[in-house]
Motif scaffolding. Structure first.
Motif, PDB file in Angstrom:
ATOM      1  N   ALA A 436      -7.115   6.166   3.552  1.00 39.70           N
ATOM      2  CA  ALA A 436      -6.314   4.944   3.683  1.00 39.70           C
ATOM      3  C   ALA A 436      -4.862   5.174   3.285  1.00 39.70           C
ATOM      4  N   THR A 437      -4.642   5.896   2.188  1.00 42.55           N
ATOM      5  CA  THR A 437      -3.273   6.137   1.728  1.00 42.55           C
ATOM      6  C   THR A 437      -2.508   7.007   2.725  1.00 42.55           C
ATOM      7  N   ALA A 440      -1.793   4.756   5.881  1.00 43.81           N
ATOM      8  CA  ALA A 440      -0.866   3.634   5.670  1.00 43.81           C
ATOM      9  C   ALA A 440       0.538   4.131   5.378  1.00 43.81           C
ATOM     10  N   TYR A 441       0.654   5.138   4.511  1.00 45.14           N
ATOM     11  CA  TYR A 441       2.000   5.615   4.196  1.00 45.14           C
ATOM     12  C   TYR A 441       2.656   6.256   5.417  1.00 45.14           C
ATOM     13  N   ILE A 452       6.159   2.599  -0.265  1.00 41.01           N
ATOM     14  CA  ILE A 452       5.473   1.325  -0.094  1.00 41.01           C
ATOM     15  C   ILE A 452       4.472   1.121  -1.223  1.00 41.01           C
ATOM     16  N   LEU A 454       0.864   0.312  -2.523  1.00 41.30           N
ATOM     17  CA  LEU A 454      -0.513   0.326  -2.037  1.00 41.30           C
ATOM     18  C   LEU A 454      -1.449   0.277  -3.240  1.00 41.30           C
ATOM     19  N   ASN A 455      -2.281  -0.735  -3.300  1.00 38.16           N
ATOM     20  CA  ASN A 455      -3.252  -0.861  -4.388  1.00 38.16           C
ATOM     21  C   ASN A 455      -2.587  -0.760  -5.763  1.00 38.16           C
ATOM     22  N   GLU A 459       3.635   4.367  -3.549  1.00 33.12           N
ATOM     23  CA  GLU A 459       3.341   5.617  -2.853  1.00 33.12           C
ATOM     24  C   GLU A 459       4.572   6.092  -2.086  1.00 33.12           C
ATOM     25  N   LEU A 504      -5.703  -1.784   8.046  1.00 35.77           N
ATOM     26  CA  LEU A 504      -4.450  -1.398   7.403  1.00 35.77           C
ATOM     27  C   LEU A 504      -3.197  -2.025   8.007  1.00 35.77           C
ATOM     28  N   SER A 506      -0.166  -4.221   8.732  1.00 35.47           N
ATOM     29  CA  SER A 506       0.588  -5.160   7.898  1.00 35.47           C
ATOM     30  C   SER A 506       2.019  -5.210   8.409  1.00 35.47           C
ATOM     31  N   VAL A 509       3.062  -1.690   8.190  1.00 40.45           N
ATOM     32  CA  VAL A 509       2.202  -0.705   8.844  1.00 40.45           C
ATOM     33  C   VAL A 509       1.826  -1.225  10.227  1.00 40.45           C
TER      34      VAL A 509
END
Length: 557
Positions: A436-437, A440-441, A452, A454-455, A459, A504, A506, A509
């Motif tokens: 996921a990281t 998304a990044y 950004i 994240l959680n 990151e 993911l 957004s 993203v």
């Protein structure tokens, strides 16, 4: 405007008159023609080192420079104006709002980042230079959404991080060759601002990333000397803090300081990139497989050894030993979770100052008070390099002594820097989190955003690189997930990618960018060896979007 120089982007038309001036382009061309061949030879040398490591060679402290490490007489330059006390430094990208907020944060310095916290669209690179120029001249104030953004009377000292030696700036060519991204970022900032900074009591200060050999530090030093002579300022005015964020550089800290000693302002523990480099350079070594990234803490042997050696090295040569970044950021609307996160920050800063660091990094202005309070309590003077009785003292001398940790006791062997005896496992949560990281990044980066949340973690490219290369490593060596027993294969990663992508999307993203990075990540875990940098791999997408023809890019997807 300048013979042999071409700009391959329509974006340049907006800022060309302000930043890409004839004088600045002549300076870039002069640096390129003088130093590009050296840069290319050093990049080839990196490949040669990697091939030796793949064949079974082990990293060690260089024999040819033993005399430099053994000689106690040489020291680096004293702190430059504004760099005497660096107990808390904030980092972030160079958009206008961020620059103002960071300079107003109450920290001692602001590292304006053209590298890991930045997506290098040409608009970002040029607008960032405009913003820093305006901030230095106190002309950056603006209004947005009914809110006024204005610099305080005494903002933080500005330090700039250009991109690393491995990156090109394909949108500017000299004599039909892309210029170094490092030279491009450095040259524009230096040319437009060095004299203005000196007039205001500061100077052109830099963070230097991603170096792997002391000869790469020598190249920076040669560029500093050339540049100071070019515009007519005293030698030693430029200062550079080197991020020790690659495994080979950890074995050459003394040599790197020696090469830059006239221009050095210390070393920094670039912890996240260091973990990435640790895996990458030991890619052929099954014993170097690491567990979930949350388990690779600063207390693990190889990380703790590198930190202690860096502090000892810097204090021996009388320069700052800077700590690293806590990834936690404030959590709104959940006081309990926020307290847990802020305790992690507090504990991290306490570890750094008691280890002997002279300062630390933060990623959010609201964390400044936590970091500042810890360093104010445990570091009574401006730094821990030298003990001075002029520093404010507590009631007992023994307390005073503990606040100046010089680490003369440290003994770090090569084996300590390579130790992979790490408690921890590869879990299904860790694998899914990495997928996921990474997705998304990377997708946000393609959309122009270089850092950004994240959680509840900030990151940037460094943490994205860890997630990418860990997935590759786990597939390469057939690691099993501890809690399910499932073998980590490329097909498993494909399935997890396909499951993650729909969740993911957004504002940062975008779906079309997720599709690109999903294909990229699926391809990466199938490679015999991982790519050196995802930013190099994905740069062609940004360059093409800026109107740069493919022939000016060294790699085209």
């Amino acid at each position: 405007m300048v013979a042999g120089v071409q700009i391959h982007s329509q974006e340049a038309q907006k800022a060309q008159a302000e930043i890409l001036t004839e004088g600045a382009l002549r300076f870039i061309a002069a640096l390129h023609r003088t130093f590009e061949s050296t840069r290319q030879s050093l990049l080839v040398a990196r490949e040669t080192v990697q091939l030796r490591l793949d064949a079974g060679a082990r990293l060690d402290f260089p024999a040819e420079t033993a005399h430099i490490r053994a000689d106690p007489s040489w020291l680096c330059a004293p702190p430059a104006p504004g760099l005497e006390d660096r107990r808390v430094e904030i980092t972030g990208p160079t958009d206008r709002k961020m620059v103002i907020n960071a300079l107003n944060s109450g920290t001692k310095t602001f590292m304006a980042d053209f590298e890991d916290a930045n997506s290098p669209t040409f608009a970002n690179m040029l607008n960032g230079q405009v913003n820093l120029r305006d901030a230095i001249r106190r002309q950056i104030d603006f209004e947005s959404g009914g809110k006024a953004y204005k610099l305080v009377e005494k903002p933080a000292v500005l330090i700039v991080r250009p991109r690393g030696w491995h990156l090109d700036e394909p949108r500017v060519t000299v004599d039909n060759s892309p210029v170094s991204a490092s030279i491009f970022d450095f040259a524009l900032y230096f040319f437009h601002n060095a004299k203005e900074l000196i007039a205001r009591g500061s100077g052109p200060y830099f963070y230097l990333p991603k170096m792997e050999h002391y000869l790469e530090a020598r190249l920076w030093n040669d560029i500093f000397n050339f540049s100071q002579s070019y515009i007519g300022i005293p030698t030693g005015t430029v200062r550079g803090t080197v991020l020790i964020e690659t495994l080979p550089a950890a074995f050459q800290m003394e040599e790197i300081l020696f090469e830059l000693r006239q221009h050095s302002s210390g070393l920094n523990c670039g912890r996240w990139d260091y973990i990435f480099s640790f895996i990458k350079r030991r890619r052929a070594d099954r014993t170097a497989v690491l567990p979930d990234r949350k388990d690779v803490t600063m207390e693990t042997t190889f990380m703790d050894s590198y930190v202690r050696l860096l502090i000892q090295t810097c204090h021996r040569r009388k320069v700052a030993a800077m700590g690293g970044m806590s990834a936690q950021i404030p959590i709104k609307n959940d006081p309990q979770a926020n307290e847990i996160a802020m305790k992690k920050v507090r504990d991290d800063k306490l570890r750094e100052v008691t280890n002997g660091h002279d300062g630390t990094w933060i990623a959010h202005p609201l964390i400044n008070k936590i970091a500042m309070d810890v360093f104010n309590e445990y570091m009574l003077g401006p730094n821990q390099v030298c003990v001075s009785l002029q520093f404010r003292m507590r009631t007992e001398l023994i307390l005073h002594q503990q606040y100046h940790v010089r680490r003369e006791d440290v003994r770090v062997a090569a084996a300590d820097l390579l130790n992979t005896n790490i408690p921890g496992k590869v879990t299904s949560e860790g694998v899914r989190g990495n997928v996921a990281t990474s997705l998304a990044y990377s997708a946000a980066w393609l959309g122009g955003n270089g850092c950004i949340p994240l959680n509840h973690l900030m990151e940037d490219a460094a943490t994205a690189e860890i997630t990418r290369i860990q997935l590759w490593q786990w597939v390469k060596y057939g690691i099993r997930i501890s809690d399910t027993g499932e073998l980590i294969t490329a097909d498993l990663i494909d399935r997890l990618i396909d499951e993650a992508v729909p969740t993911l999307t957004s504002a940062l993203v975008k779906a079309q960018n997720l599709e690109i990075v999903a294909r990229y990540l699926k391809n990466q875990v199938r490679q015999a060896w991982p790519s050196e940098f995802l930013t190099s791999d994905l740069m062609p997408y940004l360059a093409i979007a800026d109107g740069c023809p493919p022939q000016w890019q060294r790699s085209v997807l």
